[in-house]
Design a protein around this motif. Structure first.
Motif, PDB file in Angstrom:
ATOM      1  N   GLN A   1      -4.829   9.545   2.063  1.00  0.00           N
ATOM      2  CA  GLN A   1      -5.270   8.819   0.878  1.00  0.00           C
ATOM      3  C   GLN A   1      -4.189   7.833   0.475  1.00  0.00           C
ATOM      4  OE1 GLN A   1      -6.081  11.830  -2.041  1.00  0.00           O
ATOM      5  NE2 GLN A   1      -8.221  11.998  -1.413  1.00  0.00           N
ATOM      6  N   SER A   2      -4.629   6.677  -0.008  1.00  0.00           N
ATOM      7  CA  SER A   2      -3.645   5.672  -0.410  1.00  0.00           C
ATOM      8  C   SER A   2      -4.198   4.831  -1.551  1.00  0.00           C
ATOM      9  CB  SER A   2      -3.296   4.767   0.768  1.00  0.00           C
ATOM     10  OG  SER A   2      -4.436   4.046   1.185  1.00  0.00           O
ATOM     11  N   ILE A   3      -3.279   4.151  -2.217  1.00  0.00           N
ATOM     12  CA  ILE A   3      -3.659   3.157  -3.210  1.00  0.00           C
ATOM     13  C   ILE A   3      -3.351   1.795  -2.603  1.00  0.00           C
ATOM     14  CG2 ILE A   3      -3.408   4.637  -5.222  1.00  0.00           C
ATOM     15  CD1 ILE A   3      -0.662   3.461  -5.704  1.00  0.00           C
TER      16      ILE A   3
ATOM     17  N   HIS B   1      -3.478   4.017 -13.967  1.00  0.00           N
ATOM     18  CA  HIS B   1      -3.756   2.588 -13.944  1.00  0.00           C
ATOM     19  C   HIS B   1      -2.894   1.930 -14.998  1.00  0.00           C
ATOM     20  CE1 HIS B   1      -7.424   0.805 -11.909  1.00  0.00           C
ATOM     21  NE2 HIS B   1      -7.227   1.946 -11.288  1.00  0.00           N
TER      22      HIS B   1
ATOM     23  N   ARG C   1       0.849  -1.189   0.000  1.00  0.00           N
ATOM     24  CA  ARG C   1       0.000   0.000   0.000  1.00  0.00           C
ATOM     25  C   ARG C   1       0.885   1.240   0.000  1.00  0.00           C
ATOM     26  NH1 ARG C   1      -2.513   3.519   3.659  1.00  0.00           N
ATOM     27  NH2 ARG C   1      -1.266   2.708   5.342  1.00  0.00           N
TER      28      ARG C   1
ATOM     29  N   MET D   1      -2.781   9.256 -10.783  1.00  0.00           N
ATOM     30  CA  MET D   1      -2.437   7.892 -10.401  1.00  0.00           C
ATOM     31  C   MET D   1      -2.770   6.990 -11.578  1.00  0.00           C
ATOM     32  SD  MET D   1      -3.554   7.519  -6.429  1.00  0.00           S
ATOM     33  CE  MET D   1      -5.268   7.819  -6.697  1.00  0.00           C
TER      34      MET D   1
ATOM     35  N   VAL E   1      -0.636   8.584  -0.984  1.00  0.00           N
ATOM     36  CA  VAL E   1      -0.543   9.458  -2.150  1.00  0.00           C
ATOM     37  C   VAL E   1      -0.573  10.939  -1.787  1.00  0.00           C
ATOM     38  CG1 VAL E   1      -1.464   7.769  -3.740  1.00  0.00           C
ATOM     39  CG2 VAL E   1      -3.031   9.318  -2.580  1.00  0.00           C
TER      40      VAL E   1
ATOM     41  N   SER F   1       2.383   6.357  -7.200  1.00  0.00           N
ATOM     42  CA  SER F   1       1.521   7.275  -6.446  1.00  0.00           C
ATOM     43  C   SER F   1       2.191   8.639  -6.347  1.00  0.00           C
ATOM     44  CB  SER F   1       1.255   6.710  -5.054  1.00  0.00           C
ATOM     45  OG  SER F   1       2.462   6.602  -4.339  1.00  0.00           O
TER      46      SER F   1
ATOM     47  N   TYR G   1      -4.129  -2.423 -11.274  1.00  0.00           N
ATOM     48  CA  TYR G   1      -3.138  -1.952 -10.315  1.00  0.00           C
ATOM     49  C   TYR G   1      -2.618  -0.606 -10.766  1.00  0.00           C
ATOM     50  CZ  TYR G   1       0.214  -3.753 -13.735  1.00  0.00           C
ATOM     51  OH  TYR G   1       0.916  -3.992 -14.879  1.00  0.00           O
ATOM     52  N   TYR G   2      -1.902   0.071  -9.890  1.00  0.00           N
ATOM     53  CA  TYR G   2      -1.383   1.404 -10.164  1.00  0.00           C
ATOM     54  C   TYR G   2       0.113   1.338 -10.420  1.00  0.00           C
ATOM     55  CZ  TYR G   2      -5.836   3.009  -8.330  1.00  0.00           C
ATOM     56  OH  TYR G   2      -7.164   3.218  -8.134  1.00  0.00           O
TER      57      TYR G   2
END
Length: 86
Positions: free
Chosen positions: A29-31, A77, A20, A75, A23, A69, A65-66
């Motif tokens: 906030q996170s991806i 994809h 994880r 961000m 961002v 970040s 998936y990313y």
């Protein structure tokens, strides 16, 4: 890695992933974490001139998936599995 009894066939697999990632600077906030499975296969033909047939499949499980970040608004994809000519 050669396949026993089929010395002209080579198979390979790899798993790539990331944990994880936050961002923003205050970590609100996170991806999510992600993992991707890729497989490769190659067969070498015994002809007058050596010929290799190769197949590479990235993202076998077709997970989204990313890439990174770097910022909240950008961000990207990663593309889902598709042949290179598509």
């Amino acid at each position: 890695m050669p396949v026993p009894r089929l010395k002209s066939l080579f198979l390979d697999a790899r798993v790539t992933g990331s944990s994880r990632q936050s961002v923003d600077t205050v970590n609100t906030q996170s991806i999510p974490a992600w993992a991707r499975l890729d497989i490769d296969g190659r067969y070498e033909l015994k002809t007058r001139a050596p010929v290799s047939l190769q197949v590479n499949i990235d993202n076998v499980t077709v997970n989204n998936y990313y890439k990174s970040s770097s910022s909240v608004s950008a961000m990207p994809h990663c593309a889902q599995r598709a042949p290179p000519w598509a």
